[in-house]
Scaffold this motif. Structure first.
Motif, short mmCIF file in Angstrom:
data_model
loop_
_atom_site.label_atom_id
_atom_site.label_comp_id
_atom_site.label_asym_id
_atom_site.label_seq_id
_atom_site.Cartn_x
_atom_site.Cartn_y
_atom_site.Cartn_z
N GLN A 197 0.84 -1.21 0.00
CA GLN A 197 0.00 0.00 0.00
C GLN A 197 0.87 1.26 0.00
O GLN A 197 0.58 2.22 -0.71
N LYS A 198 1.94 1.22 0.79
CA LYS A 198 2.83 2.37 0.86
C LYS A 198 3.50 2.61 -0.49
O LYS A 198 3.61 3.75 -0.95
N ALA A 199 3.94 1.52 -1.13
CA ALA A 199 4.56 1.64 -2.45
C ALA A 199 3.57 2.18 -3.47
O ALA A 199 3.92 3.01 -4.32
N GLN A 200 2.32 1.73 -3.38
CA GLN A 200 1.29 2.21 -4.30
C GLN A 200 1.03 3.70 -4.08
O GLN A 200 0.87 4.47 -5.03
N GLN A 201 0.98 4.12 -2.82
CA GLN A 201 0.77 5.53 -2.52
C GLN A 201 1.91 6.39 -3.05
O GLN A 201 1.70 7.48 -3.60
N LEU A 202 3.14 5.89 -2.90
CA LEU A 202 4.29 6.63 -3.43
C LEU A 202 4.21 6.73 -4.95
O LEU A 202 4.51 7.79 -5.52
N ALA A 203 3.81 5.64 -5.59
CA ALA A 203 3.68 5.65 -7.05
C ALA A 203 2.61 6.65 -7.48
O ALA A 203 2.80 7.39 -8.46
N LEU A 204 1.51 6.69 -6.74
CA LEU A 204 0.44 7.65 -7.07
C LEU A 204 0.92 9.09 -6.86
O LEU A 204 0.59 9.97 -7.66
N GLU A 248 3.17 9.97 -9.74
CA GLU A 248 2.36 10.19 -10.94
C GLU A 248 1.67 11.55 -10.87
O GLU A 248 1.66 12.30 -11.85
N GLN A 249 1.12 11.89 -9.69
CA GLN A 249 0.45 13.18 -9.53
C GLN A 249 1.44 14.32 -9.69
O GLN A 249 1.14 15.33 -10.33
N LYS A 250 2.64 14.14 -9.15
CA LYS A 250 3.68 15.17 -9.27
C LYS A 250 4.05 15.37 -10.74
O LYS A 250 4.24 16.50 -11.20
N MET A 251 4.14 14.25 -11.47
CA MET A 251 4.47 14.32 -12.89
C MET A 251 3.36 15.08 -13.65
O MET A 251 3.64 15.96 -14.47
N PHE A 252 2.09 14.75 -13.36
CA PHE A 252 0.99 15.45 -14.03
C PHE A 252 0.97 16.94 -13.66
O PHE A 252 0.70 17.79 -14.51
#
Length: 148
Positions: A119-126, A129-133
């Motif tokens: 879950q932590k890894a998924q949150q970091l990935a999100l 991704e949000q930072k990239m957008f």
């Protein structure tokens, strides 16, 4: 701890849990076999007592009575031995159950840790991704401002 290490640890703990479960099953089977043995000895003793009673109705000599009595004593002794084995098997069942439950808790703890890490890894990935957008949106905004 890395995900790969957690996967390895989880597999190891699950293998240990399987072994504990097998030991518990063996102990329960042994206990059940002793229960069946005890019932068998008790049934045989009862049948033998019935035979003695039937023969006594017609009269039996003392040597025959002594033979019956000695055999019934052996059956009583066998019953006591089976009961002791049954009690030991029951204790082994309880011990095996405790070990299995403790091992089950370890497996659940590793599974929980693994899930939290995922879950932590998924949150970091999100977040990435949000930072990239956000970065793309900012760059587009700046380009539009410059083109005006």
């Amino acid at each position: 701890m890395a995900t790969k290490q957690l996967d390895t640890l989880l597999k190891f703990e699950q293998d240990k849990e399987r072994q504990c479960a097998e030991q518990l099953q063996k102990a329960e089977n042994e206990y059940q076999q002793n229960v069946i043995r005890l019932q068998g000895v008790a049934d045989y003793r009862l049948e033998y007592m019935k035979r003695l009673s039937q023969r006594a109705e017609f009269g039996i000599d003392s040597s025959t009575y002594t033979h019956y009595h000695a055999f019934i004593s052996k059956l009583d002794h066998a019953s006591e031995q089976v009961e002791i084995a049954m009690q030991q098997a029951k204790a082994l069942v309880e011990q095996s159950k405790s070990l299995w439950l403790a091992q089950r808790q370890k497996v659940q703890a590793v599974e929980s840790l693994r899930e939290k890490r995922a879950q932590k890894a998924q949150q970091l990935a999100l977040k990435k991704e949000q930072k990239m957008f956000d970065e793309i949106a900012t760059q587009q905004f700046v380009r539009r401002k410059l083109n005006l």
